[in-house]
Scaffold this motif. Structure first.
Motif, PDB file in Angstrom:
ATOM      1  N   CYS A 208      -8.799  -5.441   8.669  1.00 36.52           N
ATOM      2  CA  CYS A 208      -8.716  -5.897   7.252  1.00 36.52           C
ATOM      3  C   CYS A 208      -7.487  -6.454   7.080  1.00 36.52           C
ATOM      4  N   HIS A 209      -6.534  -6.680   8.177  1.00 39.87           N
ATOM      5  CA  HIS A 209      -5.233  -7.507   8.164  1.00 39.87           C
ATOM      6  C   HIS A 209      -5.170  -8.889   8.094  1.00 39.87           C
ATOM      7  N   TYR A 210      -6.366  -9.522   7.779  1.00 43.99           N
ATOM      8  CA  TYR A 210      -6.273 -10.715   7.742  1.00 43.99           C
ATOM      9  C   TYR A 210      -6.859 -11.371   6.317  1.00 43.99           C
ATOM     10  N   GLN A 211      -6.195 -12.377   5.790  1.00 44.14           N
ATOM     11  CA  GLN A 211      -6.579 -12.559   4.480  1.00 44.14           C
ATOM     12  C   GLN A 211      -8.020 -13.057   4.344  1.00 44.14           C
ATOM     13  N   PHE A 212      -8.718 -13.376   5.469  1.00 47.95           N
ATOM     14  CA  PHE A 212     -10.011 -13.699   5.467  1.00 47.95           C
ATOM     15  C   PHE A 212     -11.012 -12.586   6.000  1.00 47.95           C
ATOM     16  N   SER A 213     -10.530 -11.398   6.488  1.00 44.73           N
ATOM     17  CA  SER A 213     -11.500 -10.368   6.896  1.00 44.73           C
ATOM     18  C   SER A 213     -11.878  -9.463   5.791  1.00 44.73           C
ATOM     19  N   SER A 214     -12.935  -8.887   6.245  1.00 46.08           N
ATOM     20  CA  SER A 214     -13.551  -8.022   5.147  1.00 46.08           C
ATOM     21  C   SER A 214     -14.144  -6.829   5.758  1.00 46.08           C
ATOM     22  N   PRO A 215     -13.167  -5.670   5.921  1.00 43.78           N
ATOM     23  CA  PRO A 215     -13.688  -4.904   6.925  1.00 43.78           C
ATOM     24  C   PRO A 215     -14.913  -3.933   6.399  1.00 43.78           C
ATOM     25  N   THR A 216     -15.954  -3.680   7.404  1.00 47.46           N
ATOM     26  CA  THR A 216     -17.334  -3.155   6.761  1.00 47.46           C
ATOM     27  C   THR A 216     -17.494  -1.712   7.769  1.00 47.46           C
ATOM     28  N   GLY A 217     -17.241  -1.866   9.033  1.00 47.08           N
ATOM     29  CA  GLY A 217     -17.490  -0.698   9.809  1.00 47.08           C
ATOM     30  C   GLY A 217     -18.859  -0.153   9.946  1.00 47.08           C
ATOM     31  N   GLY A 218     -19.069   0.828  10.625  1.00 45.87           N
ATOM     32  CA  GLY A 218     -20.523   1.044  10.928  1.00 45.87           C
ATOM     33  C   GLY A 218     -20.934   0.269  12.094  1.00 45.87           C
TER      34      GLY A 218
END
Length: 597
Positions: A208-218
């Motif tokens: 989650c630490h990038y402007q372009f990332s979207s944490p999802t998990g699983g």
């Protein structure tokens, strides 16, 4: 076994890519040994990296940690000079689709070229780590035309392009061509980015630490293209939904149903899990194979590496590290372990590091190490010896990791040389148990037992895939430290080895179970005339059970070590041409040519 993986395993992937020598503090190519003899050997190449602050979400703890570790300051003149003085010859630069194509068809390379030229002007080389799987905001914002990785266990979708969507490899092809034209003449190294959080060989997305990332998990097998791919694989295997239900113990109505196993993964039938695991890991392998082919097409003649993250191997990431190393060999690039010294002590970190190094050396790929992020000063020697003990030809570290342990790096880096380990002992890695979430499997138990063993002697690491490719022909002893599930063909290969070529050692209550088969290992062993014995009756071949690691030592520990311990606790490694001895308490190691007598 999936069709993709079966085809891959049939390919010949030998042919070692030559490792290049790197300048070091001492400036020459010879290793000075304690008795003043010179062992002419290749030095590892040293890399570092730069992460532009423009990419980071500084409101996250990880974003702040990246800044603290100096990764945004690498291109400053004083930092470049300091790392160059420590032997670093190349800085890897982040290149992200999200940034360099802000509008469709319009490319902005200003930040990238500015930073690359700063490195080149300082007399260092530039490498590229391109994340083509992170699209810009304008690209298909509703995800209608291009599937993204989606979680199975909840309604969560990332912005990372799905490796099951055929359009993804087309995007990679187009963007590599654009990058090759824009960066022509600047690049000396290409990290073969694939997918996931950090462009590594996996499909996990949690950053989650990038402007372009979207944490999802699983575990991210839930997008529409993934589901269609899995359904097609099952239909080809079973032919009818009735046959599928009979194998799985389910009540599916058609292949149009949602067939992806739900979490917890272990609650699904074993056959269902196995079908899913083989499809998912085969898909990961197939996509990475095609991506690596494109890198060689667009960047011919430029050296590279395949980055392999994560300590273990779970269905959430979809990687089998031995097959990834085999893929690296096929494409002539370095299999790079992105987790150097992660477990904080050499004896613990040895298992995941040697897991990759063993397969890389077996299949013919160079091995490299990389710090995942922060390595504290008291862990610096562990990291450097991990590179030495595993024959690393590429050593990657961050500026602040080197600076905070400057004395250690100044003392130990000049000692490093490229010489693969040489051991006749292998530990079996039960990758099927881990990926299938087999009840009773404990990665922590495996790690602890292997750490205990490493304090006594060196060992390689193998799995069922390496055994299928003939790995046991190179060994004299196979250690099985924890209960494991083996496919019938693996069990037969292990029994044949114990009957004719070497010894198989079972630790304490370790039991071998045949996967998806009522046949027992005892019956397979009996076919080869094997019965289990204790260590007092150990011969050059056979099947043995032991309860203390010390019981195996008289049979498997080499006696030709000549570096004295001086009464200090140490860990030893025998290499092809040298031996080395690591002293954790004083953060030092020695390397000496093998005694030739």
């Amino acid at each position: 076994m999936s069709l993709n993986r079966r085809a891959f395993l049939k390919e010949s992937t030998l042919g070692l890519a030559a490792a290049s020598a790197a300048p070091l503090l001492a400036g020459d190519g010879a290793v000075a040994s304690p008795d003043n003899t010179a062992a002419h050997a290749t030095r590892p190449t040293f890399h570092s990296r730069h992460i532009p602050i423009e990419h980071l979400n500084l409101e996250t703890q990880m974003g702040k940690a990246v800044v603290r570790n100096g990764l945004c300051d690498t291109i400053k003149p004083d930092v470049l000079k300091r790392i160059r003085d420590l032997g670093v010859e190349l800085v890897e630069m982040r290149v992200v689709w999200w940034e360099f194509e802000p509008e469709s068809g319009r490319f902005d390379w200003s930040r990238t070229l500015r930073d690359m030229d700063a490195v080149l002007n300082a007399g260092l080389k530039v490498g590229m780590f391109a994340w083509f799987h992170y699209p810009p905001k304008w690209y298909d914002p509703d995800h209608r035309l291009h599937a993204r990785l989606r979680a199975v266990d909840r309604d969560a979708e990332s912005n990372v392009l799905s490796l099951w969507d055929p359009k993804t490899i087309d995007v990679f092809d187009r963007l590599m061509g654009v990058a090759a034209d824009a960066l022509k003449g600047r690049l000396s190294f290409i990290v073969h980015a694939i997918s996931g959080n950090y462009g590594e060989f996996h499909y996990g997305v949690s950053a989650c630490h990038y402007q372009f990332s979207s944490p999802t998990g699983g575990y991210l097998l839930g997008d529409r293209c993934a589901k269609a791919s899995f359904a097609g694989t099952l239909q080809r295997k079973y032919g009818s939904v009735e046959a599928l239900n009979a194998a799985w113990g389910t009540k599916m109505k058609s292949f149009d149903d949602d067939l992806i196993p739900k979490l917890p993964f272990s609650r699904n039938s074993l056959q269902q899990r196995d079908d899913c695991m083989q499809w998912a890991t085969g898909s990961m392998l197939d996509f990475a194979d095609r991506a690596c082919g494109l890198y060689k097409k667009h960047f011919p003649g430029i050296d590279g590496a395949l980055p392999l993250g994560f300590v273990g191997e779970r269905i959430e990431t979809g990687q089998i590290k031995s097959l990834a190393a085999k893929l690296a060999a096929k494409h002539g690039v370095t299999a790079r372990w992105t987790g150097c010294a992660h477990l904080q002590s050499f004896d613990r970190s040895h298992l995941p590091a040697r897991r990759i190094a063993s397969s890389a050396h077996f299949y013919g790929a160079p091995f490299g190490t990389e710090a995942a992020l922060t390595i504290n000063a008291d862990n610096a020697a562990n990291a450097l010896y991990e590179s030495q003990a595993n024959g690393a030809s590429l050593v990657h570290d961050d500026p602040q990791n080197m600076f905070r342990a400057l004395a250690v790096h100044e003392r130990l880096r000049p000692k490093l040389l490229v010489d693969p380990p040489d051991t006749s002992v292998a530990v079996f890695y039960p990758v099927e148990d881990e990926l299938l979430s087999i009840d009773g499997f404990s990665w922590k138990l495996l790690l602890r037992r292997c750490a205990d063993f490493r304090r006594l002697t060196d060992y390689d690491v193998c799995d069922s895939f390496m055994i299928a490719d003939g790995y046991l022909k190179t060994k004299r002893d196979l250690i099985i430290p924890v209960s494991s599930h083996l496919r019938e063909e693996t069990a037969c290969a292990v029994a044949a080895f114990a009957a004719k070529n070497g010894r198989v050692w079972l630790y304490e209550d370790t039991e071998l179970t045949i996967l998806l088969n009522p046949l027992t290992f005892e019956k397979i062993a009996a076919r080869y005339g094997l019965t289990e014995h204790d260590t007092e009756r150990a011969e050059s071949t056979g099947l043995y059970r032991f309860t203390d690691w010390q019981q195996t030592i008289p049979y498997i520990v080499p006696t030709e070590f000549k570096i004295p311990s001086g009464g200090t606790s140490c860990i030893r490694t025998m290499h092809k041409r040298h031996e080395s001895c690591y002293y954790p308490e004083r953060q030092d190691f020695e390397i000496r040519q093998k005694f030739t007598g």
